[in-house]
Structure formats: structure tokens, C-alpha cells
Design a protein around this motif. Structure first.
Motif, PDB file in Angstrom:
ATOM      1  N   GLU A   1     -11.403  -2.743   2.422  1.00 54.78           N
ATOM      2  CA  GLU A   1     -10.578  -1.847   1.602  1.00 54.78           C
ATOM      3  C   GLU A   1     -10.793  -3.243   0.066  1.00 54.78           C
TER       4      GLU A   1
ATOM      5  N   LYS B   1       1.296   0.322 -11.281  1.00 53.76           N
ATOM      6  CA  LYS B   1       0.947   1.691 -11.708  1.00 53.76           C
ATOM      7  C   LYS B   1      -0.403   1.232 -12.397  1.00 53.76           C
TER       8      LYS B   1
ATOM      9  N   LEU C   1      -6.701   1.056 -11.385  1.00 56.83           N
ATOM     10  CA  LEU C   1      -6.289   2.795 -12.263  1.00 56.83           C
ATOM     11  C   LEU C   1      -7.035   3.186 -13.096  1.00 56.83           C
TER      12      LEU C   1
ATOM     13  N   LYS D   1       1.153  -1.615  -0.304  1.00 53.01           N
ATOM     14  CA  LYS D   1       0.164  -0.201  -0.303  1.00 53.01           C
ATOM     15  C   LYS D   1       0.697   1.022   0.387  1.00 53.01           C
TER      16      LYS D   1
ATOM     17  N   LYS E   1      -1.334   8.193  -0.439  1.00 49.83           N
ATOM     18  CA  LYS E   1      -2.938   8.813  -0.715  1.00 49.83           C
ATOM     19  C   LYS E   1      -3.167   9.319  -1.361  1.00 49.83           C
ATOM     20  N   LEU E   2      -3.594   8.670  -2.421  1.00 48.11           N
ATOM     21  CA  LEU E   2      -4.164   9.502  -4.115  1.00 48.11           C
ATOM     22  C   LEU E   2      -5.127  10.777  -4.575  1.00 48.11           C
TER      23      LEU E   2
ATOM     24  N   ILE F   1      -8.444   6.100  -1.723  1.00 46.68           N
ATOM     25  CA  ILE F   1      -7.460   5.436  -2.875  1.00 46.68           C
ATOM     26  C   ILE F   1      -6.078   5.816  -2.644  1.00 46.68           C
ATOM     27  N   TYR F   2      -5.414   4.324  -1.617  1.00 52.10           N
ATOM     28  CA  TYR F   2      -4.238   4.766  -1.844  1.00 52.10           C
ATOM     29  C   TYR F   2      -3.487   4.018  -3.460  1.00 52.10           C
ATOM     30  N   ALA F   3      -2.457   3.841  -3.558  1.00 49.70           N
ATOM     31  CA  ALA F   3      -0.853   3.951  -4.493  1.00 49.70           C
ATOM     32  C   ALA F   3      -0.744   2.743  -4.656  1.00 49.70           C
ATOM     33  N   THR F   4      -0.165   1.859  -5.279  1.00 48.57           N
ATOM     34  CA  THR F   4       0.176   0.406  -4.904  1.00 48.57           C
ATOM     35  C   THR F   4       1.447   0.215  -5.872  1.00 48.57           C
TER      36      THR F   4
ATOM     37  N   GLN G   1      -8.725   1.016  -2.924  1.00 48.08           N
ATOM     38  CA  GLN G   1     -10.291   1.799  -2.087  1.00 48.08           C
ATOM     39  C   GLN G   1     -11.170   1.328  -1.093  1.00 48.08           C
TER      40      GLN G   1
ATOM     41  N   VAL H   1      -4.986   0.362  -7.920  1.00 45.03           N
ATOM     42  CA  VAL H   1      -4.896   1.005  -6.425  1.00 45.03           C
ATOM     43  C   VAL H   1      -6.005   0.356  -5.461  1.00 45.03           C
TER      44      VAL H   1
END
Ligand code: TMP
Ligand code: ASP
Length: 260
Positions: free
Chosen positions: A78, A21, A83, A3, A6-7, A15-18, A26, A24
Motif C-alpha cells: 500500500e 479527504k 486523491l 484506512k 473501499k472507494l 483505492i481506499y478512503a482515509t 492505493q 487515499v
């Protein structure tokens, strides 16, 4: 899957990046808002229920060929999703008139519509998500004609499927909101269903009693939102019958059935 940062934080989700690419995370919050943030509170356990209900509906839609952003649920709050670049339109689908349309057009609450009505709202909280015409979408390049044609086709299939799914468990699907996004894979741009489908984004009435089993319980101060969402989850077969979820002990939904 790691994780990352935070995007984006919306009213009900984060929504967080992983480290991938294209994917993501949620996260479903317990925050409830209505009327564009004029009314807000926190309802303990709402996020857990919406995560489960949305997972259930999107995975079922996936099985009938409706491409969507869900990859898999990670835990109670989650899910991993694809994305996408969200099309800035909220697609409102109505089978029965209720909510804003009754006030806007003076239509009696509960009027059954001859056929599903799709409305477009610009996704802009500052402007209060105003209703727009299809022509506005093209005039301001919010989406192309080809994209809207695909979206409309998907919407009608989603509506048919969801009406049947809810009817089977004694619930009338009055209306709901959908969002779609552009997913870029191997240089191709695909339109897929995104966001969530839950009692936060649908109006759901008990078939026999017309009892509201959705966010109108909060909008209209009817109370008992968690028992209503729990009822929806139980009827859809997501929760074991014995789980007695109350607003106080909802964090202990230990008997949630693991779906395949
Ligand atoms: P409305 O009656 O307020 O226009 O809402 C129609 C449906 O769309 C209802 O099921 C709630 C849902 N909805 C959302 O999920 N998010 C929104 O921002 C809005 C305006 C409606
Ligand atoms: N989701 C919107 C808000 O939070 C509108 C609604 O659901 O009533 O304000």
C-alpha cells in the motif's frame, strides 16, 4: 492515518478512503489481466513488486520536479496517494514499436521510432480503451487544451528521465502508459501524474539480449514473470542482491531495502 472504506476497485489496484479527504490508500493486487480482462490470473507477489517499483520511479520523478500523486509507501502493498480526478485518457508513450501498434499499423516489432510517439486511448474497459485523436479529447471535454499542453510537456520529461534511468541499468524502455489527474488544493486545480509506473505498465527489454522484463511475459505466456519483475527491482537498486524471489516464496521479501 486511518484506512476507510473501499472507494474503487480496478483490475490491478484498490483505492481506499482515509480520514484525510485529500488522501487515499492505493493497494496493489496480485491480479494480472491483459487484453481488457479477456485473459486473467493471479501472480503471487506481483503487487508487492509493483508497489516498490512504482514508488521508486514516482519518487525519483518527484525529485526532478514532476508533480505526482505519491505521498509515501505505507507497507508492502500500500501507498498513500493524493486523491485526484483522473483524466479519462491513457497516454501511451512509444520509443520502439511493439504491441498493439505493430498489429494496428503493420509496423515490424522492434522498429526504433525517430522520436517518442504519444498515443491517446479513452480509458473505458467496456469499449476496450479505444485509440482516439487529440481532437476527440476536446470535442468531448475529456480534458482542456491547456491541460493536454501541460501533460505533453510532462510526458516528454518523464520519458527522457525514464529512458536514462533504465538505460543506466541495462534496460531499454520500449513503451509505457501514463495517467494524469486533477488535484484540487486550496481552490487550485493542478495536473499531476497518477496511477502507477511498473513492469505492468511499461515494456522493458534487456539491453543486450532483448529479454522481456515486463507484463508481456504474461500476455505472451512466456512464464517467469516474478523473476523478471524482481530483476527490474534489483537493477533499480530496490532489492538487495541476495533476495531470491520466486513465485512461491515472494511473500517473504524480507530483505527489501528500506529507502529513505
Ligand atoms: P499496447 O501495445 O497494448 O498499446 O500497450 C502499450 C503500452 O502501454 C505497454 O507498455 C502496456 C501499456 N498499457 C497499459 O499499461 N495499460 C493498458 O490498458 C494498455 C492498453 C497498455
Ligand atoms: N491493462 C489492460 C488489461 O488488463 C491491457 C494490457 O495491459 O494488456 O486488459
Amino acid at each position: 492515518m486511518k484506512k476507510g472504506k473501499k472507494l474503487y476497485e480496478g483490475k490491478a489496484k484498490i483505492i481506499y478512503a482515509t480520514n484525510d479527504k485529500d488522501l487515499v490508500i492505493q493497494y496493489f493486487k496480485d491480479d494480472a489481466t491483459a487484453f481488457n480482462n479477456q485473459k486473467k490470473t493471479t501472480i503471487e507477489g506481483k503487487g508487492v513488486l509493483n508497489n516498490r517499483i512504482s514508488e521508486h520511479i514516482l519518487s525519483n520523478l518527484g525529485q526532478i520536479g514532476i508533480k505526482n500523486h505519491l505521498v509515501k509507501r505505507l507497507n508492502m502493498r500500500e501507498q498513500i496517494i493524493k486523491l485526484v480526478e483522473i483524466i479519462p485518457i491513457e497516454f501511451i508513450v512509444r520509443n520502439v514499436a511493439s504491441g498493439s501498434i505493430t498489429k494496428r499499423l503493420g509496423i515490424e516489432d522492434g522498429t526504433v521510432l525517430k522520436e517518442p510517439l504519444v498515443e491517446y486511448c479513452l480509458k473505458d474497459d467496456k469499449l476496450g480503451d479505444p485509440l482516439v485523436a487529440e481532437e476527440h479529447i476536446y470535442a468531448f471535454d475529456w480534458a482542456t487544451k491547456e491541460e493536454i499542453k501541460k501533460v505533453k510537456k510532462m510526458i516528454l520529461r518523464i520519458n527522457d528521465f525514464m529512458i536514462g534511468m533504465f538505460r543506466g541499468v541495462g534496460i531499454k524502455l520500449i513503451d509505457f502508459k501514463l495517467e494524469f489527474g486533477r488535484f484540487k488544493s486550496n481552490g487550485k486545480n493542478e495536473i499531476i501524474l497518477a496511477d502507477e509506473i511498473s513492469p505492468d505498465t511499461c515494456r522493458l527489454w534487456d539491453t543486450v539480449t532483448d529479454k522481456k522484463l515486463d507484463k508481456d511475459r504474461f500476455r505472451k505466456d512466456l512464464g517467469d514473470l516474478i523473476p523478471a519483475y524482481t530483476e527490474v527491482a534489483k537493477r533499480l537498486g530496490i532489492l538487495h542482491e541476495q533476495s531470491n524471489v520466486s513465485a512461491v516464496n515472494v511473500t517473504k521479501i524480507s530483505s527489501i531495502k528500506k529507502r529513505k
